[in-house]
Design a protein around this motif. Sequence first.
Motif, PDB file in Angstrom:
ATOM      1  N   LEU A   1       0.828  -1.195   0.000  1.00  0.00           N
ATOM      2  CA  LEU A   1       0.000   0.000   0.000  1.00  0.00           C
ATOM      3  C   LEU A   1       0.871   1.258   0.000  1.00  0.00           C
ATOM      4  O   LEU A   1       0.600   2.223  -0.725  1.00  0.00           O
ATOM      5  CB  LEU A   1      -0.928  -0.007   1.215  1.00  0.00           C
ATOM      6  N   GLY A   2       1.925   1.232   0.815  1.00  0.00           N
ATOM      7  CA  GLY A   2       2.856   2.356   0.820  1.00  0.00           C
ATOM      8  C   GLY A   2       3.536   2.526  -0.528  1.00  0.00           C
ATOM      9  O   GLY A   2       3.746   3.656  -1.007  1.00  0.00           O
ATOM     10  N   ARG A   3       3.875   1.410  -1.168  1.00  0.00           N
ATOM     11  CA  ARG A   3       4.496   1.461  -2.488  1.00  0.00           C
ATOM     12  C   ARG A   3       3.551   2.080  -3.516  1.00  0.00           C
ATOM     13  O   ARG A   3       3.964   2.903  -4.357  1.00  0.00           O
ATOM     14  CB  ARG A   3       4.874   0.034  -2.912  1.00  0.00           C
ATOM     15  N   ALA A   4       2.292   1.729  -3.452  1.00  0.00           N
ATOM     16  CA  ALA A   4       1.304   2.291  -4.384  1.00  0.00           C
ATOM     17  C   ALA A   4       1.169   3.799  -4.180  1.00  0.00           C
ATOM     18  O   ALA A   4       1.057   4.569  -5.155  1.00  0.00           O
ATOM     19  CB  ALA A   4      -0.042   1.603  -4.187  1.00  0.00           C
TER      20      ALA A   4
ATOM     21  N   GLN B   1       4.760   9.712  -7.639  1.00  0.00           N
ATOM     22  CA  GLN B   1       5.775   9.799  -8.698  1.00  0.00           C
ATOM     23  C   GLN B   1       5.148   9.844 -10.097  1.00  0.00           C
ATOM     24  O   GLN B   1       5.885   9.806 -11.093  1.00  0.00           O
ATOM     25  CB  GLN B   1       6.727   8.602  -8.591  1.00  0.00           C
ATOM     26  N   GLU B   2       3.819   9.914 -10.147  1.00  0.00           N
ATOM     27  CA  GLU B   2       3.079   9.954 -11.411  1.00  0.00           C
ATOM     28  C   GLU B   2       3.362   8.708 -12.255  1.00  0.00           C
ATOM     29  O   GLU B   2       3.589   8.780 -13.461  1.00  0.00           O
ATOM     30  CB  GLU B   2       3.409  11.237 -12.189  1.00  0.00           C
ATOM     31  N   ARG B   3       3.280   7.578 -11.573  1.00  0.00           N
ATOM     32  CA  ARG B   3       3.424   6.276 -12.247  1.00  0.00           C
ATOM     33  C   ARG B   3       2.143   5.482 -11.968  1.00  0.00           C
ATOM     34  O   ARG B   3       2.140   4.454 -11.293  1.00  0.00           O
ATOM     35  CB  ARG B   3       4.660   5.532 -11.732  1.00  0.00           C
ATOM     36  N   PRO B   4       0.994   5.969 -12.476  1.00  0.00           N
ATOM     37  CA  PRO B   4      -0.308   5.398 -12.097  1.00  0.00           C
ATOM     38  C   PRO B   4      -0.516   3.971 -12.581  1.00  0.00           C
ATOM     39  O   PRO B   4      -1.249   3.211 -11.935  1.00  0.00           O
ATOM     40  CB  PRO B   4      -1.306   6.353 -12.741  1.00  0.00           C
ATOM     41  N   GLU B   5       0.077   3.591 -13.687  1.00  0.00           N
ATOM     42  CA  GLU B   5      -0.145   2.232 -14.187  1.00  0.00           C
ATOM     43  C   GLU B   5       0.396   1.201 -13.213  1.00  0.00           C
ATOM     44  O   GLU B   5      -0.266   0.203 -12.903  1.00  0.00           O
ATOM     45  CB  GLU B   5       0.490   2.074 -15.567  1.00  0.00           C
ATOM     46  N   GLU B   6       1.645   1.443 -12.755  1.00  0.00           N
ATOM     47  CA  GLU B   6       2.232   0.507 -11.782  1.00  0.00           C
ATOM     48  C   GLU B   6       1.418   0.515 -10.481  1.00  0.00           C
ATOM     49  O   GLU B   6       1.198  -0.528  -9.862  1.00  0.00           O
ATOM     50  CB  GLU B   6       3.678   0.889 -11.495  1.00  0.00           C
ATOM     51  N   ALA B   7       1.000   1.720 -10.062  1.00  0.00           N
ATOM     52  CA  ALA B   7       0.210   1.819  -8.829  1.00  0.00           C
ATOM     53  C   ALA B   7      -1.099   1.053  -8.970  1.00  0.00           C
ATOM     54  O   ALA B   7      -1.526   0.326  -8.059  1.00  0.00           O
ATOM     55  CB  ALA B   7      -0.066   3.280  -8.509  1.00  0.00           C
ATOM     56  N   ALA B   8      -1.767   1.197 -10.121  1.00  0.00           N
ATOM     57  CA  ALA B   8      -3.045   0.527 -10.326  1.00  0.00           C
ATOM     58  C   ALA B   8      -2.876  -0.984 -10.253  1.00  0.00           C
ATOM     59  O   ALA B   8      -3.737  -1.694  -9.690  1.00  0.00           O
ATOM     60  CB  ALA B   8      -3.640   0.936 -11.675  1.00  0.00           C
TER      61      ALA B   8
ATOM     62  N   LEU C   1      -4.325  -5.726  -4.298  1.00  0.00           N
ATOM     63  CA  LEU C   1      -4.740  -5.536  -2.903  1.00  0.00           C
ATOM     64  C   LEU C   1      -6.261  -5.591  -2.776  1.00  0.00           C
ATOM     65  O   LEU C   1      -6.789  -6.155  -1.810  1.00  0.00           O
ATOM     66  CB  LEU C   1      -4.224  -4.196  -2.382  1.00  0.00           C
ATOM     67  N   ALA C   2      -6.970  -5.026  -3.726  1.00  0.00           N
ATOM     68  CA  ALA C   2      -8.437  -5.042  -3.677  1.00  0.00           C
ATOM     69  C   ALA C   2      -8.970  -6.460  -3.768  1.00  0.00           C
ATOM     70  O   ALA C   2      -9.904  -6.843  -3.040  1.00  0.00           O
ATOM     71  CB  ALA C   2      -9.006  -4.177  -4.807  1.00  0.00           C
ATOM     72  N   ARG C   3      -8.389  -7.253  -4.670  1.00  0.00           N
ATOM     73  CA  ARG C   3      -8.817  -8.664  -4.752  1.00  0.00           C
ATOM     74  C   ARG C   3      -8.582  -9.381  -3.428  1.00  0.00           C
ATOM     75  O   ARG C   3      -9.441 -10.124  -2.940  1.00  0.00           O
ATOM     76  CB  ARG C   3      -8.048  -9.370  -5.881  1.00  0.00           C
ATOM     77  N   GLY C   4      -7.406  -9.158  -2.851  1.00  0.00           N
ATOM     78  CA  GLY C   4      -7.101  -9.812  -1.571  1.00  0.00           C
ATOM     79  C   GLY C   4      -8.045  -9.379  -0.471  1.00  0.00           C
ATOM     80  O   GLY C   4      -8.497 -10.209   0.337  1.00  0.00           O
TER      81      GLY C   4
END
Length: 798
Positions: A691-694, A700-707, A713-716
């Motif tokens: 979650l912290g990484r996201a 850092q404006e890297r939304p694809e990796e965050a998504a 996490l949402a599935r889990g």
Amino acid sequence: MLATKLRPPPPGRSHVERPRLREALDRALDGPTRLILVSATAGYGKTSLVTSWVRSLARKAWLSLDEADDDPARFLTYLIAALRGVEPDLGQGAESLVRDSQPRPMAALGELINDLADLDEDLVLVLDDYHVIRSPEVHEALGYLVEHQPAHLRLVILSREDPPLPLPRMRARGQLIELRAHDLRFDPEEAGAFMGGAHGLDLGPEMMAVLASRTEGWAAGMQLAALALRSLTPDARQAFLQEFGGGHRYIIDYLLEEVLRRQPDAVRIFIERTSLLPRLSAGLAAAVSGRPLTECQSTLRYLEQANLFLVPLDETRGWYRYHRLFADAVRSGLSREDETEVHRAAGEWFESKGYHEEAVEQWLAAGEPGHAGRLMAEAAPGLLAAGEMYTFLRWSDSLTTEELLSGTALAPWRATALLLTGRTEPAEELLAAMERREEFGSGMASGRLLAVRAWQAVIAGRPEALELSRRALPLLTEKDVLLRVLALLAQGSAELWTGDLTASTRAFRQASEPNQSEGLHFARLGALANLAFNLMDSGRLREAERLCRRAMEGGVDRQGRPLPLLGIVYVPLAVVLLQQNQLDQAELYARRGLELSRRLLSPAMLGGDAEQTLALIALDRGDLPGALAITEETRLFGEEHSVAFLAYKMALLEVYLRLSSGDIVGGERLLERASLHISAGIPGASRSFSLGRARLLLAQERPEEAAGILEGLARGDREMGALGRLVGVLVLLAKARSALGDETGAVEATSEAVSLAAPEGFSRPFLRNGPEVARLLSRARPTAPEFVNDALQFFREP
């Protein structure tokens, strides 16, 4: 509890009024005096003097100490009971600290001092025989009491040696009144009254001068001399007084021989055998002497009338004790065989009457560790639940490892007490020894061993706690209440580590049920707090709030003030209120919960939830330095005390704080440092790190990796049933999808988050994530219009 310890002994037949000393004590009630110290070796009449004085006072509390009180919990329990003889409602908060957790003298004294400060009348508290106390924890607590006692309290300490208190400083401030051996010596007038009035001896000025010179005004020496002189003619008395001299030890030996030699054989044997007892009644004396009850009753009356150093402990003359100096000298002539016989008989009598603590002491003195161990095992659950770990450990310290393991019942309780008092190395040695024994391989004994191992694993953060607790619980009986609660707490924690929120909640709920933890209020409230956090994770915020508030209803004293135990449930309630954006109330409960809990538990055991709440509130109010200060202080504590989960939790919180302030470089650096804890195997660390990484990737404006991370996490969270956690994940996922240009996906995530949050009042996840969330909330308004309108109002406020 022994009621005779809580009231002054009645005056003895040889008591002499001493007006000069009573005037000195009366003067101590005025001015800045905090402490009256009556310090002298045995036999100077310390107790007799102060007993006579306090009887004239309207409000006094008395506590006679013995060796068994060298335990913080026992000492404080009796101290509170003594004060309740004056103020019946006093000390409920302090008692909860003593009775429901590890004994914490400083915390309990803080509560007690607050109660004493609320009183508006003078009160004198007497601690008799304080020299028997050796525990540093008790000394520290007493020092704290002396330093912080209210002005209307006077503490009186009677001791054979000076207590470890700041006496020079108190002396310089005029806060100390002292009566010492040279003050307590009989002057000629008092000596004449003692020998004449109490003993019927008219010795004349010359012999009185010789007696005063030989005894140096020492009351015990005079009493022994009087006993020896009574049967002598005047000429023989003069010769007798010239015979003895020197120090107290010589006088004791000489006069005891003279005194005892003149007693009938039956009385002399009675005295010798009963001198081994800490206290005696006619029934107990009959048991150890082998004489009829009526004869023992008559003998006790004779000894008191003859002033043979017998001290009555109650007005009805049901219980007595010998003057300790007299008893020590008399018993020195007994053989080991006689001593063993007396201790064995006393152990049987105490046990038959239900005085189990005295029975244990007697069986140990008799060299019967097996019998003592059986009683220890029976008493252990109650002692541990009452916080008297030190008494139990002192008993069991006298047993060998083999004796602890014999019978299988005692060793698990000792291992538990060792863990609860922080003695992890000897606990591990004992547990390893248990595992090597065949008796602990199956059945109830195995269950007890496994329960202690499970709790040990939870403390250390080891994943095997789950297997150990699951194996332990079916083997424990309903009598093993404490161990069952510990095993259930271990199971609940370990189930949560594995991601099974439902099973964890079930275990915590079971541990919190009254029938599982009757009398173990601390354990029950700990389970309730864990259950409340699980309910929040499950999305059941309102149920968590109701649970905490119900627990609070019964946790107050008679004045309606919260008991320290309530700090355990104040903290989850503060988190509930924070999620509902009730910042003032959340701060109130977080601060009070932290204050109360720290009186009960080490910060290492509190989990950091209160500190996290306070840091987030500071951030919301624009005080980033204050938020970082709270976080850093808590993190450093965790690092310095090797509490990895606490340090890790605070490190991730600091990442959030840095990112919220726009410090992306600082957030990245801290997240990298936190990653070290993943490899250290902290249970549950990977999810919070992800979650912290996201969050960092979004900054850092890297939304694809965050998504990608957030969708996992949402599935889990959905699979786990952690719908409360899911709300925050969905809000971040909505931001990531919006940044990717996926407006439909962003609105869908926001709408799902609103549908979960609105019924329970989860406001915070939406309010602290920037104006983009406000825009998405507007589009998700149809899902829960009233909830969304309230949330949007927050964004409009300056």
